[in-house]
Each structure stands twice: as structure tokens, then as C-alpha cells.
Design a protein around this motif. Structure first.
Motif, PDB file in Angstrom:
ATOM      1  N   LEU A 113      25.523 -36.728   8.562  1.00  0.00           N
ATOM      2  CA  LEU A 113      26.306 -37.886   8.117  1.00  0.00           C
ATOM      3  C   LEU A 113      26.810 -38.695   9.314  1.00  0.00           C
ATOM      4  CD1 LEU A 113      28.604 -36.708   5.159  1.00  0.00           C
ATOM      5  CD2 LEU A 113      26.614 -38.183   5.054  1.00  0.00           C
ATOM      6  N   TRP A 165      46.165 -44.457   5.836  1.00  0.00           N
ATOM      7  CA  TRP A 165      45.058 -43.665   6.388  1.00  0.00           C
ATOM      8  C   TRP A 165      43.896 -44.553   6.834  1.00  0.00           C
ATOM      9  CZ3 TRP A 165      47.073 -39.178   7.282  1.00  0.00           C
ATOM     10  CH2 TRP A 165      47.952 -38.593   6.382  1.00  0.00           C
ATOM     11  N   ILE A 212      42.868 -40.174   0.694  1.00  0.00           N
ATOM     12  CA  ILE A 212      42.649 -39.282   1.837  1.00  0.00           C
ATOM     13  C   ILE A 212      43.615 -38.087   1.736  1.00  0.00           C
ATOM     14  CG2 ILE A 212      42.846 -39.116   4.361  1.00  0.00           C
ATOM     15  CD1 ILE A 212      40.605 -40.940   3.915  1.00  0.00           C
ATOM     16  N   ASP A 213      44.822 -38.376   1.238  1.00  0.00           N
ATOM     17  CA  ASP A 213      45.829 -37.317   1.074  1.00  0.00           C
ATOM     18  C   ASP A 213      45.238 -36.166   0.253  1.00  0.00           C
ATOM     19  OD1 ASP A 213      48.686 -39.339   1.089  1.00  0.00           O
ATOM     20  OD2 ASP A 213      46.668 -40.113   0.904  1.00  0.00           O
ATOM     21  N   PHE A 250      42.674 -33.969   2.169  1.00  0.00           N
ATOM     22  CA  PHE A 250      43.308 -32.937   3.008  1.00  0.00           C
ATOM     23  C   PHE A 250      43.819 -31.783   2.143  1.00  0.00           C
ATOM     24  CE2 PHE A 250      44.258 -36.544   6.107  1.00  0.00           C
ATOM     25  CZ  PHE A 250      43.266 -36.164   6.983  1.00  0.00           C
ATOM     26  N   PHE A 274      33.401 -16.169  -3.813  1.00  0.00           N
ATOM     27  CA  PHE A 274      32.756 -17.388  -3.312  1.00  0.00           C
ATOM     28  C   PHE A 274      31.304 -17.389  -3.792  1.00  0.00           C
ATOM     29  CE2 PHE A 274      30.319 -19.897  -0.370  1.00  0.00           C
ATOM     30  CZ  PHE A 274      31.138 -20.978  -0.086  1.00  0.00           C
ATOM     31  N   TYR A 329      27.963 -19.639  -3.629  1.00  0.00           N
ATOM     32  CA  TYR A 329      27.347 -20.789  -2.948  1.00  0.00           C
ATOM     33  C   TYR A 329      26.897 -21.861  -3.952  1.00  0.00           C
ATOM     34  CZ  TYR A 329      24.153 -23.542  -0.089  1.00  0.00           C
ATOM     35  OH  TYR A 329      23.531 -24.583   0.555  1.00  0.00           O
ATOM     36  N   VAL A 337      29.802 -23.638  -5.633  1.00  0.00           N
ATOM     37  CA  VAL A 337      30.506 -24.535  -4.701  1.00  0.00           C
ATOM     38  C   VAL A 337      29.701 -25.819  -4.505  1.00  0.00           C
ATOM     39  CG1 VAL A 337      31.306 -24.803  -2.316  1.00  0.00           C
ATOM     40  CG2 VAL A 337      31.760 -22.680  -3.546  1.00  0.00           C
ATOM     41  N   LEU A 351      30.785 -29.563  -5.656  1.00  0.00           N
ATOM     42  CA  LEU A 351      30.892 -30.695  -4.713  1.00  0.00           C
ATOM     43  C   LEU A 351      30.036 -31.869  -5.171  1.00  0.00           C
ATOM     44  CD1 LEU A 351      30.873 -28.774  -1.303  1.00  0.00           C
ATOM     45  CD2 LEU A 351      32.774 -30.089  -2.250  1.00  0.00           C
ATOM     46  N   ILE A 378      14.772 -28.876   0.758  1.00  0.00           N
ATOM     47  CA  ILE A 378      16.172 -29.161   1.111  1.00  0.00           C
ATOM     48  C   ILE A 378      16.362 -30.589   1.613  1.00  0.00           C
ATOM     49  CG2 ILE A 378      15.988 -28.228   3.480  1.00  0.00           C
ATOM     50  CD1 ILE A 378      18.893 -27.184   3.079  1.00  0.00           C
ATOM     51  N   TRP A 379      15.360 -31.130   2.331  1.00  0.00           N
ATOM     52  CA  TRP A 379      15.529 -32.466   2.905  1.00  0.00           C
ATOM     53  C   TRP A 379      15.514 -33.550   1.832  1.00  0.00           C
ATOM     54  CZ3 TRP A 379      17.842 -32.832   7.194  1.00  0.00           C
ATOM     55  CH2 TRP A 379      17.733 -31.803   8.135  1.00  0.00           C
ATOM     56  N   TRP A 390      19.071 -33.293   0.476  1.00  0.00           N
ATOM     57  CA  TRP A 390      20.041 -33.815   1.443  1.00  0.00           C
ATOM     58  C   TRP A 390      19.910 -35.325   1.625  1.00  0.00           C
ATOM     59  CZ3 TRP A 390      21.875 -30.367   6.010  1.00  0.00           C
ATOM     60  CH2 TRP A 390      22.334 -29.150   5.488  1.00  0.00           C
ATOM     61  N   LEU A 425      21.679 -36.886  -1.138  1.00  0.00           N
ATOM     62  CA  LEU A 425      23.135 -36.775  -0.976  1.00  0.00           C
ATOM     63  C   LEU A 425      23.648 -37.759   0.084  1.00  0.00           C
ATOM     64  CD1 LEU A 425      23.671 -32.908  -1.196  1.00  0.00           C
ATOM     65  CD2 LEU A 425      24.451 -34.632  -2.818  1.00  0.00           C
ATOM     66  N   VAL A 426      22.908 -37.849   1.195  1.00  0.00           N
ATOM     67  CA  VAL A 426      23.327 -38.765   2.269  1.00  0.00           C
ATOM     68  C   VAL A 426      23.310 -40.208   1.750  1.00  0.00           C
ATOM     69  CG1 VAL A 426      22.675 -39.738   4.521  1.00  0.00           C
ATOM     70  CG2 VAL A 426      22.669 -37.271   4.185  1.00  0.00           C
ATOM     71  N   VAL A 468      26.315 -40.770  -0.408  1.00  0.00           N
ATOM     72  CA  VAL A 468      27.544 -40.943   0.378  1.00  0.00           C
ATOM     73  C   VAL A 468      27.624 -42.367   0.923  1.00  0.00           C
ATOM     74  CG1 VAL A 468      28.747 -40.251   2.497  1.00  0.00           C
ATOM     75  CG2 VAL A 468      27.781 -38.499   0.983  1.00  0.00           C
ATOM     76  N   PHE A 469      26.500 -42.878   1.415  1.00  0.00           N
ATOM     77  CA  PHE A 469      26.525 -44.218   2.002  1.00  0.00           C
ATOM     78  C   PHE A 469      26.606 -45.322   0.947  1.00  0.00           C
ATOM     79  CE2 PHE A 469      25.555 -41.914   5.781  1.00  0.00           C
ATOM     80  CZ  PHE A 469      26.331 -42.595   6.715  1.00  0.00           C
ATOM     81  N   ILE A 498      28.461 -44.992  -1.649  1.00  0.00           N
ATOM     82  CA  ILE A 498      29.910 -45.019  -1.901  1.00  0.00           C
ATOM     83  C   ILE A 498      30.627 -45.736  -0.748  1.00  0.00           C
ATOM     84  CG2 ILE A 498      31.985 -43.594  -2.147  1.00  0.00           C
ATOM     85  CD1 ILE A 498      30.212 -41.524  -3.612  1.00  0.00           C
TER      86      ILE A 498
END
Lengths: 314, 509
Positions: free
Chosen positions: A19, A152, B40-41, B44, B217, B219, B222, B226, B479-480, B483, B486-487, B490-491, B493
Motif C-alpha cells: 500500500l 487527524w 481515525i479515532d 486506533f 485467532f 486467520y 480475521v 477485514l 494471492i496476487w 491483493w 484489495l489494493v 483501498v485506493f 476509497i
């Protein structure tokens, strides 16, 4: 440690690294395109912040961009002029731009176009400061303004792509159709076309209804915006810059003018500032042929208004 | 010179900010914590809580989750934790005593518990509304209303956790659920932070046992949690908050806009509220899944429904099933004469409207849906006969049914979104001028973002609805491929999302 936890952590780090690399590549590409533009509003803002040296600067929203012709002013006043206005912006933006420009030089004269709605409550005017995000890396003086949209913001700006959020379409269009873009005249981008009487009637009826609905809320003032207005005028006063606060012509006089009166009262507190109100001017009220839409003069109206303004500036 | 009220924002915005924030003094700086999923709060908070959860031994995890949930809730208005505490104590003991009691006493205990819960709702949510209505009636009769107004703010997510608490005592009463003896676990059942303020409204049978179970846990869980959160963020940031810019500009000044603008804004609102709420649910379900908890599904692509009744089986499922189980069936359900079935349905939808808020706009919205449903039941046979006679193919019929359902639902949303009945009718009246050039809001760029957001949403939802076994990029064996997808997500968003931290619409309920 559980084997699947190890696998997860390894893959998480790898994914994060991916990323970060992608963010830097995409961010670098967008930055190059953004700052490489020669025409359009992004280029105009970049020029305003980094390259203006003109004697007169015009601040304001789309009404400033569409209403004030620097060429007419330059010719009449024998001073160079640039219009640093920007569509859909408001008082916080003018203050931010003034701060960024003043770090380089001080103009001799400032014209700032204001409106009653700029003192209306609402967060949008602060959120719209995000258009200045691309300048954050090289203009730390803008940081306090950019943080208006959230505490932020500094963390979000660790991303190199984030500053170009929501500007990809314009960026792509300006990049792909650079030749088709009409160059502004020192920041001035007049509108063409004429309003019709039907459009005026429609607007008049809606404005009447809106005024009735907003009669009470007209008295509510955005304190933060008011402080930016004061700060803007105080800065010009500190540097003894001749400043004109102008309400440019409107196709209809707005029935609610409490905020206009407050803008005027504050302008009068500063000796270097003169307040000029064209909102009730008979040469423009109801003269729909001089307007392109309900908010903006057309090119002919703008030229006429700029000429009408000159006697007040001399 | 008029007297000015120097206010930073409108009262509504002020109220929302007050509701959503708390100030903390950390190393000389005041930080305002705002525990929205899209802040962001929260990022965290989520990382810290989740890591601590897996690091702690099982027997201490409930303490962590309960403390974290208290912190989460107190980040809004700290003092309101007392209201939650009150209902938790009442329902905890009510559950234990109901289980032990028999006959009338059992029923009395349930009624006491329900009155306590509904009482909290009435005081904090409906008191001023009822008082205002009373005042209006008294004024019309020439009297002054002697009852004072309460200047209180609505506790966030009150209707959600109250309904969840009520489902516990009802299920214990019915014998479907054993009373929870562990006070901490019961508190966690009401306060579990992912679904505390906007659901899904869980049932004790589903979630209480999970709170006792040990979650290792996992995998795959999780990762899938996500991914679901990412999808929720897409819906919220890219679609809902983007469309809200246009919707707010139209609904903020209903008298200023023509029919085309109202129609576009209403359609946008239909999509906005879906993405806002289902986005929240996806993030909540994803959060819980990461820690090993399975929350119930709250939405199943409702805008692919072919009728209003199907819409309600796909929209806010946890609430509609709540009303089905605890209101519609106790009223007699389908096992009563036809007119009573209709009456029961109407009651359920009116209550559902009131549940959403203390405003006549919500009541009218509920009534409209009730009316739609009754019409659907009444004319169902007629409609199928009509399509049969006209030889309309099932594919065309399905498409027409989906479009008609969307139109009806969107029309009802006008009443839901408008700030008053007067505004709602102004908007509906303005629809007469549909066909005029619409207002473009913040310009063509924002409209292009809206169109892109809707197109992406439609593509994904269409794939989920009709092509569930194809184009499964998230579970691709390479996997690629996974991924890369997913990448890119993310971009998308990052580049097209709205990051000004808009609150979730359903928080106010």
C-alpha cells in the motif's frame, strides 16, 4: 505463537508495504499531473499561491471569478491585477490564500467579494478547504486551515494520494483535454449566456419562499467565519493595504440582509477598508440580460460591473 | 442592527457534535474523540482493542470488551452510560426472577421490565414530541400547555440497545433463553461495542452463548472480517457520504428546487441511507467476526426486491424480525381474520415509523409502507393475472417489479428524510416540475463522483445477487489477484471517498 498469527502478521506487513509503495507511486503521478497543469482552476490556484506578484489581488468565490475583470481594472488603474477567487469557496479560503500569498509578497490593493451567505452556519465552507491539500507539503502556513476539517488531518496527509481525493475527474479531464480548456484572463473566467425572464420569475418565487423559511436563521452567525473575515481585514490593515470589501451585483435584492449589515459594520472598523454594496443597484437588479444564471453576471455584465466599480477604487 | 446569535453552527449540527464527541486532555493538547466507525479515532481504538483481545486469556476478555464498550459509548455523551446501566440492572435481575417465577408473577415481572425499558424510551425520545402534540391540541382548544419541555439530548442508539435488552427478557419469559447469571456477560450482551449504537439488534439465543465461548485467532475469519469492514467503508465513504452532499443541498432548501432535482435527490437518498446503514452493519459485523463473534445479517440487497413485502425481508432484517416476533405474532399474525391481519400489519408499520423517531414524518413514512404492503396483498392476484394475460415474460415482469418497488420505496423516503411534514409536502409538490433542468449541486465533478459511486455499488451488488459463483476475486486462489483487488479497493476509497467524518444516519435512532 500461533502459526496463523505469524502468517497474518507477515502478510499484514507485506500488504501495508504494498500500500505504501502504491500510495507513493500514485501520489507522485497525481502530483506531477496536478502541478504540471497550465490551464483550469487548479492551475489558477497554483499560480495564485506560488507566482502572483500583481499590484491588485481579487479574492472571493465564483462570484469573484466571474465578476471582476483584471484587464479592465489594470487598464483603468494602471496597476497589474490578478483574480485569485475560486468557485464554491468562502471566507476561510480567502484567509488561507491571503496567508499563503503574504508569505511571499504584499499586494498594493485588495478587493474581496463577499456575500451574506458566507456568514451562514455550516461546515461545508471548512470542508471545501480540502482543495488546498495538494499545497500542504510546500506551504506549512496552510496547515491550521486544513486542520479545520479534522484534528487527524495531519495523519491522513501521511498519504501522498490523499491530497488528490475527489479531484481525479477534473485532473483527468484537464490532463486529457488540456487543449480544449479556455485560458482564464488573469484568473477571470466569465460566463456566457443570458438568463431569461422565466428563470428570473422562478427564482423570485423561490427566493421569497426561502426568505420566509430562513427569516429566523438569518440572525444566526457562523462565529468562526466571522473571525476569518476579521482576520483577513486585520491583516490588510497591519500591512496598510488599501482594501475594498464588495458585494457585487445580484439579479434580485435579497430580502434578508442582516448578515450584509454585519459585514459592512465590521469593514468600517478598519481605516484602510472601504465597503461597497452593489446588491441593491438598480442597474443590475431585475436586469436578467446581464446575468448568466441567478448567481452570476455574464461576460457583458461583468465587464460593465468592473467599469462601474472603478470610480469607487480611485 | 439586529441582535445576532453568534453560533458556530446550526443548532442541529451543534446537537449532533455534542452528541458525538468528548474532549480529552492528552500531553497538553485537547483531543476531541469522536467514536464513529469512519474516524481515525475509531481506527486506533479498534486496533488496540482487537490486539488486546487476542493477547488476553479467555477469562479476562469479557472485562476488556465491556470496558472498551463503556469507553466507546462514553465517547459520545459520558453521562448517558447511567441510562444504559439502569436498563442493564433492571433487565439482568428481571431475567433471573422471571426464570424462577411462575404464573402471574412471571408475567408481572416481564411487564415491569418492559415498562422500565419503554419508559426510558418515552422519557428520552418521545417526551418532548408527545408534549408538543399535547400543546398543539390544547392551543387549538384555547388552553396553554402547562407541562414543561425537557431540555435533554437523545442518547445515541437508544432504540437499538433498548430493543435488544427487551428481546432478552421476552425470550427468558418465553423459555427460549436461560437467564444469564453472569452480570458482566449480560452487560456485554447489551453493550457489545460493534453493534451498540446502530445494531444489528441481536437476539440472546444467538449472541449470549458466543460471549461465553472461547474464540481463538482464526486467520480466515480475521481476513474475511477485514474485507467486510472494507466493503462497509466503501459503502459509507464512497457512496453514502458522497450522495449526501447533493441530498443535503436539495433537502436543506426544499422550496428552492424543481422536480428533477427533488427526484434525483430522493433517489440518491434511497441509496445513501442504504449504504450508510448497511455500511455500518457491515463494519459492525466485520469487527465482531474478527474477534470470533457472528452477528446476524442486517441487509440482503433490498433494492433488488420485487415487492414491498420482499423489501422488508431484506431491509433492516434485525428490526423487521424483531417486530415480527414480538409485535406482529403476539397481535395474532396471520392466524386471524383478514381485516385483523391488515390491521396488525398497519400497527407494526406505524410502530416501526415511531421507532425511527419522534416526528410525524417518520409516522407517515411507516404508514406509507403499511399502505403499500396492504395494497400489495390486496392486488397481488390481480397483478399476476394481468401480467399473465399480457404475456409479459418473467424476466421483464421481475425487472418492472424491481423498478416499481424502488419508485415506491424512494417516494416514501421523501417523508423519512424531510425535516418536517411541511417540507415533505413542498418536495412532493415540487415533483410536478419533473423534467426541468436539475440543479447540479457542487458541480459536474461531484455529480460524476455520485454516478461512479452508484455504478460501482450496482456492479458489486448485482454480482452478489445474481453471479455469486463468478468473479470471486476476494477468494481467488492466486494471492496476487486477491491483493490487487484489495489494493484497488483501498485506493478507490482513498481517491473517491468523502473523509469529512459524516455521522451515520441511524445513530439518531
Amino acid at each position: 505463537m500461533n502459526q496463523s498469527v505469524v502468517v497474518f502478521i507477515k502478510r499484514l506487513f507485506l500488504f501495508m508495504a504494498l500500500l505504501i509503495v502504491a500510495d507513493n507511486i500514485i501520489g507522485y503521478g497525481l502530483e506531477t499531473i496536478y502541478f504540471g497543469q497550465k490551464k483550469g482552476q487548479f492551475a489558477q490556484t497554483t499560480f495564485s499561491i506560488d507566482n502572483t506578484t500583481q499590484d491588485i489581488l481579487i479574492f472571493g468565490s465564483s462570484r469573484a471569478v466571474r465578476h471582476y475583470s483584471p484587464n479592465v481594472l489594470s487598464k483603468a488603474l494602471n496597476m497589474s491585477c490578478y483574480n485569485v477567487g475560486r468557485d464554491a469557496q468562502s471566507l476561510p479560503y480567502y484567509a488561507a490564500m491571503q496567508e499563503a500569498i503574504f508569505t511571499r509578497y504584499k499586494p498594493k490593493m485588495i478587493i474581496v467579494d463577499v456575500n451574506n451567505w458566507e456568514l451562514a452556519p455550516g461546515e461545508a465552507k471548512y470542508e471545501k478547504l480540502s482543495i488546498l491539500l495538494p499545497y500542504y507539503r510546500h506551504h506549512p502556513e496552510l496547515a491550521p486551515y486544513l486542520k479545520q476539517s479534522g484534528q487527524w488531518e495531519g495523519i491522513k496527509l501521511l498519504s501522498r494520494t490523499y491530497p488528490y481525493n475527489s479531484s481525479l475527474f477534473i485532473l483527468a479531464y484537464n490532463f486529457l483535454f488540456a487543449n480544449k480548456l479556455i485560458a482564464d484572463e488573469h484568473g477571470f473566467a466569465p460566463l456566457t449566456g443570458k438568463m431569461t425572464s422565466a428563470m428570473l420569475d422562478d427564482y423570485a418565487s423561490r427566493l421569497k419562499l426561502n426568505s420566509q423559511a430562513s427569516a429566523e436563521s438569518d440572525k444566526i452567525i457562523d462565529r468562526k467565519a466571522l473571525n476569518y473575515y476579521r482576520q483577513f481585514l486585520a491583516n490588510t490593515n497591519t500591512h496598510n493595504i488599501k482594501t475594498y470589501v464588495v458585494i457585487s451585483p445580484k439579479v434580485l435584492k435579497e430580502p434578508l440582509d442582516a448578515r450584509n449589515k454585519l459585514l459592512k459594520k465590521i469593514a468600517q472598523e478598519y481605516p484602510n477598508v472601504k465597503f461597497i454594496d452593489f446588491s441593491d443597484d438598480k442597474d443590475y437588479n431585475m436586469m436578467y440580460g446581464k446575468f448568466a444564471d441567478v448567481f452570476h453576471l455574464n461576460n457583458e455584465g461583468a465587464e460593465e460591473f468592473t467599469r462601474d466599480l472603478i470610480p469607487f477604487l480611485n | 442592527m439586529p441582535q445576532f446569535c453568534l453560533e458556530q453552527e446550526s443548532f442541529f449540527a451543534f446537537k449532533i457534535n455534542y452528541l458525538l464527541t468528548s474532549d480529552y486532555y492528552i500531553f497538553g493538547t485537547v483531543y476531541t474523540f469522536c467514536m464513529l466507525f469512519n474516524s481515525i479515532d475509531f481506527a486506533f481504538y479498534f486496533i488496540i482493542v482487537t490486539v488486546a483481545y487476542f493477547l488476553l486469556p479467555h477469562r479476562y476478555r469479557w472485562i476488556l470488551l465491556l470496558s472498551a464498550s463503556c469507553y466507546f459509548y462514553m465517547a459520545f455523551v459520558p453521562i448517558y452510560i447511567l441510562i444504559l446501566g439502569f436498563t442493564i440492572v433492571i433487565d439482568y435481575f428481571a431475567g433471573i426472577y422471571i426464570e424462577k417465577a411462575e404464573g402471574k408473577k412471571r408475567k408481572m415481572l416481564l411487564i415491569c421490565s418492559l415498562i422500565a425499558n419503554i419508559g426510558v424510551l418515552v422519557v428520552f425520545k418521545y417526551y418532548n414530541f408527545l408534549n408538543e402534540s399535547l400543546g398543539y391540541m390544547l392551543n387549538n382548544a384555547g388552553y396553554q400547555n402547562p407541562v414543561p419541555y425537557l431540555s435533554i439530548l437523545l442518547p445515541i442508539g437508544l432504540s437499538f440497545h433498548t430493543f435488544q435488552a427487551m428481546s432478552y427478557t421476552i425470550e427468558v419469559y418465553r423459555g427460549n433463553q436461560k437467564a444469564e447469571q453472569h452480570f458482566g456477560i449480560y452487560s456485554l450482551y447489551v453493550m457489545f461495542y460493534p453493534q451498540l449504537v446502530a445494531g444489528p439488534i441481536e437476539r440472546p439465543q444467538n449472541i449470549l452463548s458466543q460471549m461465553h465461548a472461547k474464540h481463538e485467532f482464526d486467520y480466515n475469519r480475521v481476513v474475511s472480517g477485514l474485507q467486510l469492514m472494507l466493503w462497509g467503508f466503501f459503502k459509507k465513504l464512497v457512496v453514502a457520504d458522497r450522495l449526501s452532499i447533493y441530498v443535503n443541498s436539495i433537502y436543506g432548501h426544499p422550496e428552492l428546487h424543481n422536480g428533477s432535482s427533488v427526484a434525483i435527490a430522493s433517489l440518491f437518498f434511497a441509496i445513501q441511507i442504504y449504504c450508510d446503514f448497511s455500511g455500518y452493519s457491515d463494519i459492525a459485523i466485520g469487527c465482531a467476526r474478527i474477534m470470533g463473534y457472528d452477528l446476524m445479517i442486517n441487509f440482503r440487497r433490498p433494492y433488488f426486491s420485487k415487492s414491498i413485502s420482499e423489501f422488508w425481508s431484506r431491509w433492516h432484517i434485525s428490526l423487521s424480525t424483531w417486530f415480527r416476533d414480538y409485535l406482529y405474532i403476539p397481535l395474532g399474525g396471520n392466524r386471524v381474520p383478514k381485516y385483523r391481519v391488515y390491521l396488525n400489519l398497519m400497527i407494526v408499520f406505524l410502530v416501526s415509523g415511531i421507532w425511527h423517531g419522534a416526528n410525524y414524518t417518520f409516522i407517515l413514512w411507516g404508514a406509507l409502507h403499511g399502505f403499500y404492503l396492504l395494497c400489495g396483498l390486496q392486488f397481488n392476484k390481480l397483478r399476476s393475472g394481468f401480467t399473465h394475460r399480457l404475456h409479459i415474460s418473467s424476466r421483464v415482469n421481475n425487472l418492472l417489479s424491481i423498478v416499481l418497488t424502488i419508485i415506491l420505496v424512494t417516494f416514501a423516503w421523501i417523508f423519512f428524510r424531510a425535516t418536517s411534514i411541511k417540507d415533505a409536502f413542498t418536495l412532493v409538490t415540487n415533483l410536478k416540475t419533473i423534467g426541468q433542468v436539475p440543479f447540479l449541486g457542487d458541480g459536474i465533478s461531484n455529480m460524476a463522483h455520485c454516478v461512479l459511486a452508484i455504478a460501482l455499488l450496482f456492479m458489486v451488488e448485482y454480482k452478489m445477487e445474481y453471479l455469486s459463483d463468478r468473479f470471486n476475486l476476494l477468494t481467488h486462489k492466486i494471492i496476487w489477484v486477491r491483493w490487487s483487488f484489495l489494493v484497488i479497493s483501498v485506493f478507490v476509497i482513498l481517491l473517491f471517498g468523502v473523509f469529512s467524518g459524516g455521522q451515520f444516519i441511524y445513530f439518531q435512532f
